[in-house]
Every structure is written in C-alpha cells, then in structure tokens.
Design a protein around this motif. Sequence first.
Motif, PDB file in Angstrom:
ATOM      1  N   VAL A 131      71.812  62.835   9.655  1.00 19.90           N
ATOM      2  CA  VAL A 131      71.883  63.472  10.790  1.00 19.90           C
ATOM      3  C   VAL A 131      70.474  63.341  11.832  1.00 19.90           C
ATOM      4  O   VAL A 131      70.644  62.942  12.916  1.00 19.90           O
ATOM      5  CB  VAL A 131      72.231  65.048  10.901  1.00 19.90           C
ATOM      6  CG1 VAL A 131      72.304  65.821  12.157  1.00 19.90           C
ATOM      7  CG2 VAL A 131      73.678  65.101  10.360  1.00 19.90           C
ATOM      8  N   LEU A 132      69.634  63.555  11.091  1.00 16.51           N
ATOM      9  CA  LEU A 132      68.329  63.395  11.875  1.00 16.51           C
ATOM     10  C   LEU A 132      68.107  62.053  12.395  1.00 16.51           C
ATOM     11  O   LEU A 132      67.345  62.024  13.661  1.00 16.51           O
ATOM     12  CB  LEU A 132      67.098  63.892  10.769  1.00 16.51           C
ATOM     13  CG  LEU A 132      66.920  65.406  10.423  1.00 16.51           C
ATOM     14  CD1 LEU A 132      66.032  65.465   9.299  1.00 16.51           C
ATOM     15  CD2 LEU A 132      67.012  66.062  11.523  1.00 16.51           C
ATOM     16  N   SER A 134      69.994  59.734  13.567  1.00 14.15           N
ATOM     17  CA  SER A 134      71.269  59.615  14.241  1.00 14.15           C
ATOM     18  C   SER A 134      70.905  59.411  15.775  1.00 14.15           C
ATOM     19  O   SER A 134      70.483  60.453  16.208  1.00 14.15           O
ATOM     20  CB  SER A 134      72.466  60.428  14.074  1.00 14.15           C
ATOM     21  OG  SER A 134      73.042  60.206  12.575  1.00 14.15           O
ATOM     22  N   ASP A 136      73.053  59.453  18.238  1.00 21.73           N
ATOM     23  CA  ASP A 136      74.310  60.430  18.743  1.00 21.73           C
ATOM     24  C   ASP A 136      74.072  61.700  17.735  1.00 21.73           C
ATOM     25  O   ASP A 136      75.064  61.578  16.981  1.00 21.73           O
ATOM     26  CB  ASP A 136      75.320  59.776  18.936  1.00 21.73           C
ATOM     27  CG  ASP A 136      76.506  60.601  19.500  1.00 21.73           C
ATOM     28  OD1 ASP A 136      76.481  61.717  19.534  1.00 21.73           O
ATOM     29  OD2 ASP A 136      77.653  60.014  20.238  1.00 21.73           O
ATOM     30  N   LYS A 137      73.487  62.659  18.159  1.00 18.14           N
ATOM     31  CA  LYS A 137      73.462  63.819  17.320  1.00 18.14           C
ATOM     32  C   LYS A 137      74.768  64.508  17.086  1.00 18.14           C
ATOM     33  O   LYS A 137      75.179  65.100  15.926  1.00 18.14           O
ATOM     34  CB  LYS A 137      72.367  64.665  17.382  1.00 18.14           C
ATOM     35  CG  LYS A 137      70.864  64.165  17.244  1.00 18.14           C
ATOM     36  CD  LYS A 137      70.616  63.889  16.017  1.00 18.14           C
ATOM     37  CE  LYS A 137      69.064  63.881  15.621  1.00 18.14           C
ATOM     38  NZ  LYS A 137      68.546  62.416  16.279  1.00 18.14           N
ATOM     39  N   GLY A 138      75.394  64.656  18.269  1.00 20.35           N
ATOM     40  CA  GLY A 138      76.813  65.544  18.125  1.00 20.35           C
ATOM     41  C   GLY A 138      77.859  64.818  17.381  1.00 20.35           C
ATOM     42  O   GLY A 138      78.307  65.313  16.639  1.00 20.35           O
ATOM     43  N   SER A 139      77.837  63.400  17.359  1.00 21.40           N
ATOM     44  CA  SER A 139      78.679  62.773  16.474  1.00 21.40           C
ATOM     45  C   SER A 139      78.529  62.725  15.177  1.00 21.40           C
ATOM     46  O   SER A 139      79.139  62.992  14.135  1.00 21.40           O
ATOM     47  CB  SER A 139      78.901  61.274  16.863  1.00 21.40           C
ATOM     48  OG  SER A 139      79.876  60.600  15.861  1.00 21.40           O
ATOM     49  N   ALA A 140      77.236  62.812  14.662  1.00 25.18           N
ATOM     50  CA  ALA A 140      76.528  62.938  13.639  1.00 25.18           C
ATOM     51  C   ALA A 140      76.993  64.073  12.761  1.00 25.18           C
ATOM     52  O   ALA A 140      77.201  64.298  11.641  1.00 25.18           O
ATOM     53  CB  ALA A 140      74.866  62.455  13.468  1.00 25.18           C
ATOM     54  N   VAL A 141      76.664  64.996  13.544  1.00 15.34           N
ATOM     55  CA  VAL A 141      76.962  66.433  13.076  1.00 15.34           C
ATOM     56  C   VAL A 141      78.459  66.642  12.633  1.00 15.34           C
ATOM     57  O   VAL A 141      78.877  67.181  11.550  1.00 15.34           O
ATOM     58  CB  VAL A 141      76.663  67.730  14.026  1.00 15.34           C
ATOM     59  CG1 VAL A 141      77.219  69.010  13.612  1.00 15.34           C
ATOM     60  CG2 VAL A 141      74.986  67.800  14.114  1.00 15.34           C
ATOM     61  N   GLY A 344      72.339  56.508  11.051  1.00 14.21           N
ATOM     62  CA  GLY A 344      73.024  57.696  11.277  1.00 14.21           C
ATOM     63  C   GLY A 344      74.458  57.703  10.864  1.00 14.21           C
ATOM     64  O   GLY A 344      74.860  56.623  10.686  1.00 14.21           O
ATOM     65  N   ASN A 349      77.835  56.137  15.767  1.00 14.44           N
ATOM     66  CA  ASN A 349      76.448  55.690  15.820  1.00 14.44           C
ATOM     67  C   ASN A 349      76.474  54.271  15.361  1.00 14.44           C
ATOM     68  O   ASN A 349      75.671  53.362  15.665  1.00 14.44           O
ATOM     69  CB  ASN A 349      75.590  56.638  14.855  1.00 14.44           C
ATOM     70  CG  ASN A 349      75.319  57.993  15.453  1.00 14.44           C
ATOM     71  OD1 ASN A 349      74.388  57.919  16.284  1.00 14.44           O
ATOM     72  ND2 ASN A 349      75.764  59.179  14.987  1.00 14.44           N
ATOM     73  N   GLU A 378      74.357  54.130   6.977  1.00 14.95           N
ATOM     74  CA  GLU A 378      74.469  55.440   7.623  1.00 14.95           C
ATOM     75  C   GLU A 378      73.308  56.016   7.011  1.00 14.95           C
ATOM     76  O   GLU A 378      72.673  56.894   7.898  1.00 14.95           O
ATOM     77  CB  GLU A 378      75.824  56.104   7.358  1.00 14.95           C
ATOM     78  CG  GLU A 378      77.023  55.544   7.905  1.00 14.95           C
ATOM     79  CD  GLU A 378      78.058  56.596   7.954  1.00 14.95           C
ATOM     80  OE1 GLU A 378      78.003  57.513   7.452  1.00 14.95           O
ATOM     81  OE2 GLU A 378      79.194  56.040   8.522  1.00 14.95           O
TER      82      GLU A 378
END
Length: 467
Positions: A131-132, A134, A136-141, A344, A349, A378
Amino acid sequence: MKNSYFLGLLSKDSKLQKFFENSLLYSIFAAILSWCLRLVRKIFRLLGGYDSLCYKYILKPLFGQFHRILGLFLIVMIITPHHYWQNSYALLGAFGIFALFTLKVSLDSKTNFKPIPFPVCLLILAVMVGVLVSPDKGSAVRNALFYFTAIILSLDVMNAIDTNDKLRELMWCLWFALMMTSLYAVYQGIVGVEVDQSLTDTTLNAGMPGRVYSTFENPNNYAELIVMLLPFTAALAFITKNKWLKIGLFASMALPLVAIGLTLSRSGWLALAGAIVVFILVYKPVLILPMIALGCMAIPFLPDTIKRRASTIGSMSDSSNKYRIYIWEGSMKIIRDYGVTGIGLGPDNFGLIYPSYANLSAINARHAHMLYMQAIIEMGILGFISVMWTVLGTMKESWAALKKKWSQPIHKFTGYALISAMCGMGAMAFVEYIWYYPRVLFVFFTVLGMGFSAVNLVKKEEHHDEQ
C-alpha cells in the motif's frame, strides 16, 4: 520414501513459530489484545452482563453455533452468482464472524485465540508495504482489504474448528457448495454458453462450445475452485464410515469432474490432474501407476472438444499462450527495476507501470498472468517470500502433523487434501494469477485455515496425551 531425509525434515515441527510466540513483539501484541478484551468485558458488565436477555437469548446461542455460521457464510459466498456478488459482502462476513469470536473470547474464559502463524504476519506486513509504495493509494487500499478479508477468513476457520466434528461439518459445507456450483455448471453446459472470444482462440478452436463458469466470473476462476475443493470431497469420502454414504460421496466427485471438463480450462485440467497425483502419492503411492493407467485408458472416451482443446496445451499457435509469453516479458522487466520494493497492489497500479515495459501485443494486460511474478511486482521480495512461506509453511506443518502418532484419520486426510490442493493451485499459478478474482483468494485462504485447524487439533491431542 519413508526413510527419506528430506521427508524427515518436513515431519519436524517449526521452531520458528515457537520462537515467534515467545518473542517480545508477540508479547506486546498479546498484552494489547488482553487489554482490549478486558475493556469489552467491562462494557459487557455495564450492559447487564451474563444475566442480560441479549446474552441469554442471542449471544450464547450464537457462540455455540459459531462454526455453522461460518460454514453457512462460506456456502453463500461460493454459490452466489457473480452478477449478484459484491466483495464487500465477504469483508463484512469475515470481519463480522471474527468480531463474534472476539466477543466469545472476551466473555468465555475457556475460549482463546489460536496463535497467528508467523508467515501470515509477514504477509500482512508485505501487504501494508504494498500500500505504501503504491502510486494509486485508493486502489491499493481496496486490494489490501481483499488480502485482509482472506487472512481473517483463515483465522475464522482456525479459531472456529476446535473439534473433529466441527472440522467434518465444515468439510460438508464445502462439499455442498462445490456440488451446487457443479450442478449449475453442468446446466450451463446443457443449455449452452455464448462463446467469449477474449477467453478462447476461435481460429484455432473453431466450433468449440462456450466455456462454463458457474457462479464465478470466468471459466478459469471456476476451475480453480474445483481444484481447491475436490480433494476435500475425497477426504470427506475416505473418513466417512457409513458404506452407502461413502459410495455416494465418491460418486458425487463425477459432477465437478464433468464441470471442470466443461470449463475447457487447460490449466485447470493440468492442475487438477496434478492434485490427484499428489493426493495418491501422499496417501498410498502404490496406487499411482494403476491410476495413471486408468487415466490413459479413459482418454479415447473423452469428448472430442476436450481432446481438441487439450491438444493446444503449450501450442504457440494459440493466441492465449503467446499472449502470456508477451506479458511475462514485460513483467520480468518490471521485476528487474522494482523487484525489491514492488510497484503496489492491484491491477490499477499494475496498469500505471506495466505499459512502459509491455510488449505492444499485450499492452492492455491487467496482471502478470502468474502468481509468483505478481507477488514480486506488487509487494517486492518481501511479498514473494511471505506468499511462498505462508503456503509452503502450511503444507509443511500439515505434513508434520499427519505423521504424528496422535493424528487421526480426519487429520490425515485433511492434510492430504490441503497438500494436494495447494500443489494443484501452485502448478496453475505458473500460468494464471490465481488470486485476481477475490472469491478465489477467499476460498484459497479458507483452505489454508482448514490446514491450520487440522494441525492445531493434532497438537491438542498431543497436549492431552502428555498430561
């Protein structure tokens, strides 16, 4: 084989897990958890405690049916058609069941959490790192929540199954889900499914029928479900004592075999064949040659569509095979530059980075088409190590448990099923990103949870014997 030095090493318990459970980090985590549980108990007492109507008529009955609630949830998760399914249902179900068990631990002094396997903790860390890093944080979350849902499901299974009867009941639930989806797949095969040109090379496979997918998104996803659950149907049949029920269970295996044939999933066929071979090898190796001979004798009787489809395995004339090669070329280039940290989580991502490395013939790929590559891409090297350790470590622990004198038939056959299912999926993972479809990921970790459960039940028998 029995005197193999390698197998002797596999039969030993993990010392690292014991070290982890005695570590300062684990002690701190346990202390925080203990404080949280005490806080829940205090709130519970303020709300009326054990004399409250809520406890007597709602919570206490639910606590006694925890494993059945989990089994029912798994059935619903597997048999719900794709167009009705939302992955948020799995998240709510997995975390809701875990919250219920947490409440049970808080209020029942005889109930405790099972220790979390160390590789699973490592995987949680790898997901957070994913996640960190990535873009695109939203997609990673969003994709991290898929991983956490799967992990929580495995912990739900591990904590819910504390007796042999409960393990057997959960195996019946998975059998029922497999049979229902197989019936639907056979129905699709009878009425016909529209040919999807994105799933089949219609030039090389001219005249082929549409590929069935049952309640899942596509045929390969559904084939993966069969590879994971069919070994547990065999295990259930072997441990069932009633003669007619045993015969019925073995006969019922024909339904998913027909279903996986109708998926026309070449990787699924090879994976299931590998799972069957491994099951026989770990159960009774002397049967392997007769089974191979029986399989060869059955080839002439297979439908022409299956034989034609099988003939294209590995063929570079098949566009889907060439497509994978092109994707792997680009994926290897990403690993060369991002192999340490990863790029990510998730296809979004992947889609941001991959086009810069892609072969133009496969520039729109959503993933690496191989689990092992995708894990490194990833989550970097930590992701790859944690994924491999989680799967292989569970297989190793299962093998060690079934070799102990305290191991009962249900533990042994659960171990056989787990090992063979993971070997089949491991083989399929070389040509498919088997965790792309979240429900496959959820079932995968459910199966791992059953392996954890069998191991814990053997340890429980060992502990009772030592006392």
